[in-house]
Design a protein around this motif. Structure first.
Motif, short mmCIF file in Angstrom:
data_model
loop_
_atom_site.label_atom_id
_atom_site.label_comp_id
_atom_site.label_asym_id
_atom_site.label_seq_id
_atom_site.Cartn_x
_atom_site.Cartn_y
_atom_site.Cartn_z
N LEU A 79 3.64 41.23 66.05
CA LEU A 79 4.70 40.21 66.10
C LEU A 79 5.72 40.51 65.01
N TRP A 80 6.81 41.20 65.39
CA TRP A 80 7.92 41.45 64.47
C TRP A 80 8.71 40.15 64.32
N TYR A 81 9.20 39.86 63.11
CA TYR A 81 10.01 38.66 62.96
C TYR A 81 11.10 38.83 61.91
N ASN A 82 12.15 38.03 62.08
CA ASN A 82 13.33 38.06 61.23
C ASN A 82 13.28 36.86 60.27
N LYS A 83 12.97 37.13 59.02
CA LYS A 83 12.81 36.06 58.03
C LYS A 83 14.08 35.23 57.85
N ALA A 84 15.23 35.86 57.97
CA ALA A 84 16.49 35.15 57.76
C ALA A 84 16.71 34.10 58.84
N LEU A 85 16.36 34.41 60.07
CA LEU A 85 16.54 33.45 61.16
C LEU A 85 15.54 32.30 61.04
N PHE A 86 14.33 32.60 60.58
CA PHE A 86 13.36 31.53 60.35
C PHE A 86 13.89 30.57 59.27
N ALA A 87 14.45 31.15 58.22
CA ALA A 87 14.98 30.32 57.14
C ALA A 87 16.16 29.48 57.63
N LYS A 88 17.00 30.08 58.44
CA LYS A 88 18.18 29.36 58.95
C LYS A 88 17.77 28.17 59.81
N ALA A 89 16.64 28.34 60.56
CA ALA A 89 16.16 27.26 61.42
C ALA A 89 15.23 26.31 60.69
N GLY A 90 14.87 26.64 59.45
CA GLY A 90 13.97 25.80 58.68
C GLY A 90 12.55 25.81 59.21
N VAL A 91 12.12 26.95 59.70
CA VAL A 91 10.78 27.10 60.27
C VAL A 91 9.96 28.04 59.40
N ALA A 92 8.69 27.71 59.19
CA ALA A 92 7.80 28.56 58.39
C ALA A 92 7.52 29.86 59.13
N VAL A 93 7.48 30.98 58.40
CA VAL A 93 7.27 32.29 59.02
C VAL A 93 5.83 32.43 59.53
N PRO A 94 5.60 33.36 60.46
CA PRO A 94 4.27 33.57 61.01
C PRO A 94 3.25 33.97 59.95
N THR A 95 2.00 33.60 60.20
CA THR A 95 0.89 34.01 59.35
C THR A 95 -0.17 34.69 60.20
N SER A 96 -1.15 35.27 59.55
CA SER A 96 -2.19 36.01 60.26
C SER A 96 -3.11 35.11 61.08
N ASP A 97 -3.05 33.80 60.84
CA ASP A 97 -3.92 32.91 61.59
C ASP A 97 -3.16 32.07 62.63
N TRP A 98 -1.97 32.51 62.97
CA TRP A 98 -1.20 31.82 64.00
C TRP A 98 -1.94 31.82 65.33
#
Length: 439
Positions: free
Chosen positions: A170-189
């Motif tokens: 699961l690739w993810y863009n930290k900047a977009l998560f921050a912009k949406a105010g959502v916590a980034v993925p973790t290994s236990d998702w």
């Protein structure tokens, strides 16, 4: 459903359906397996160091040639009188060419083979078993991920030596998560975590045309993974039946239908018009469910500084599809001993480590993958290696192309919500089981 054209189709699982179907016709029409009048023997005697021969090594990825030539330089030191011609054919025509060579028993001495085509060539006697090399201790299957070893084993017989592998993350863009105010993925998702994050991001960033997650909607990167995560299977353990209509398998399919319906993902049409990786690298998707092969493209994109990767979220259990290319010797090779010598050399830890050090692939030899994990500083590529612990082999059969065509016929409507789940998957299961019976 092959890897998108922006990447080399180096290790991607699926081939053109028409081409693979043609292979079945050509191989079935061959007069004698391996050109020898019988099944390949798997005999092996280590080549003497002064053996003189000229052999051809066929492959489809030009980007790997530099690392392969480095391997061949080491091979030349051990066997100075064996010359190797590297024959590179673009992936789009590689199997068409191989089919023609198989029908006339003029195959390259050593060549690349992938999972969907393996059983077809092995069952038609075109690939030499590595039985003798294993007995002699020249190759040890324990040195490679068991899922890959199983992928290139038919009827209890080992044929191919894994050279590299892919898993899905699961690739993810930290900047977009921050912009949406959502916590980034973790290994236990879990699936619920992914869906919630995706729909929230899509909703909050809708005005910018940004979606929460994009995926290729092909088996290897999407629905095979969730089918396995739900505890389901694509093919029964005995390889004779489809399990698409089972409750667990349905859950793995419905996950994608619901995710798309929630607007957490672009629509099937949008993903058809614009590949998932393009949504991600252009900053229009906060997450990409994709393979390790995305590293090069992502590292070169403007979003690279904001990228991280996490394991795939789990359903009932953790799971990812694994696939990798193997090196196989043609059963009808006139220089079989020399071809086996190269096969053994390329399977060695030293040669595999060299491939990894040069960044060509994730090498299959256990313990040689560290260089890949460190190749994108700040990004946890170790995720792709750790997933080996619960990886499942890509589903294949002798006639993979036949039922891949059925998947392509029936599943898009289910994902788009235009086809009913139960009756469509029951129809797919019925037709796929019939196709497997003809294999």
């Amino acid at each position: 459903m092959p890897r998108t054209t922006s990447h080399p189709v180096t290790r991607r699982a699926l081939v053109g359906l028409a081409g693979a179907a043609t292979a079945g016709l050509l191989l079935a029409g061959c007069s004698s397996p391996g050109g020898s009048g019988g099944a390949p023997s798997g005999d092996y005697t280590a080549a003497p160091k002064d053996l003189k021969a000229s052999i051809t090594y066929a492959l489809w990825d030009q980007t790997q040639v530099k690392a392969i030539q480095a391997n061949l330089a080491g091979f030349k030191k051990e066997y100075p009188n064996i010359s190797v011609n590297v024959d590179v054919t673009p992936y789009d025509t590689y199997f068409t060419k191989l089919q023609t060579e198989a029908s006339s028993n003029t195959m390259p001495d050593l060549f690349w083979l992938n999972g969907p085509n393996f059983q077809l060539y092995a069952d038609n006697g075109k690939v030499e078993p590595i039985t003798g090399e294993i007995k002699a201790g020249a190759i040890d299957p324990k040195n490679y991920p068991s899922a890959l070893v199983d992928l290139y084993t038919a009827n209890g017989v080992h044929y191919g030596v894994p050279k590299d592998f892919d898993t899905i993350g699961l690739w993810y863009n930290k900047a977009l998560f921050a912009k949406a105010g959502v916590a980034v993925p973790t290994s236990d998702w879990t699936w619920d975590d992914l869906t919630t994050a995706a729909t929230t991001i899509s909703s909050k960033l809708k005005g910018q045309g940004i979606y929460g997650v994009a995926a290729g909607m092909d088996g290897q990167t999407t629905y095979y993974d969730t089918i396995f995560q739900a505890g389901g299977n694509v093919i029964s353990a005995d390889g004779k039946k489809s399990e698409y209509a089972s409750d667990a398998t349905k859950k793995g399919i419905v996950f994608w239908r619901d995710l798309i319906a929630s607007k957490g993902s672009p629509s099937v049409k949008q993903l058809t018009d614009t590949p998932a990786d393009q949504w991600f690298v252009s900053g229009k998707a906060a997450m990409l469910i994709g393979g390790d092969w995305g590293r090069s493209e992502i590292a070169a994109a403007p979003i690279a500084k904001d990228v991280q990767v996490a394991p795939l979220p789990k359903g009932e259990q953790k799971a990812t599809v694994i696939h990798g290319v193997s090196n196989v010797v043609a059963a009808g090779s006139r220089n079989k001993q020399a071809a086996q010598a190269l096969q053994v050399y390329l399977a060695s830890k030293a040669a595999q480590q060299q491939q990894g050090d040069m960044g060509a692939v994730i090498p299959a030899f256990n313990g040689t993958q560290d260089s890949f994990a460190k190749s994108m500083p700040g990004v946890d590529l170790q995720v792709f290696l750790d997933e080996l612990a619960y990886a499942k082999p890509l589903p294949v059969s002798k006639n993979t192309a036949a039922w891949n065509a059925l998947e392509a016929k029936y599943l898009p409507g289910v994902f788009a919500g235009t086809s009913p789940v139960d009756s469509t998957l029951e129809q797919l299961q019925t037709e796929m089981t019939a196709a497997l019976a003809k294999g």
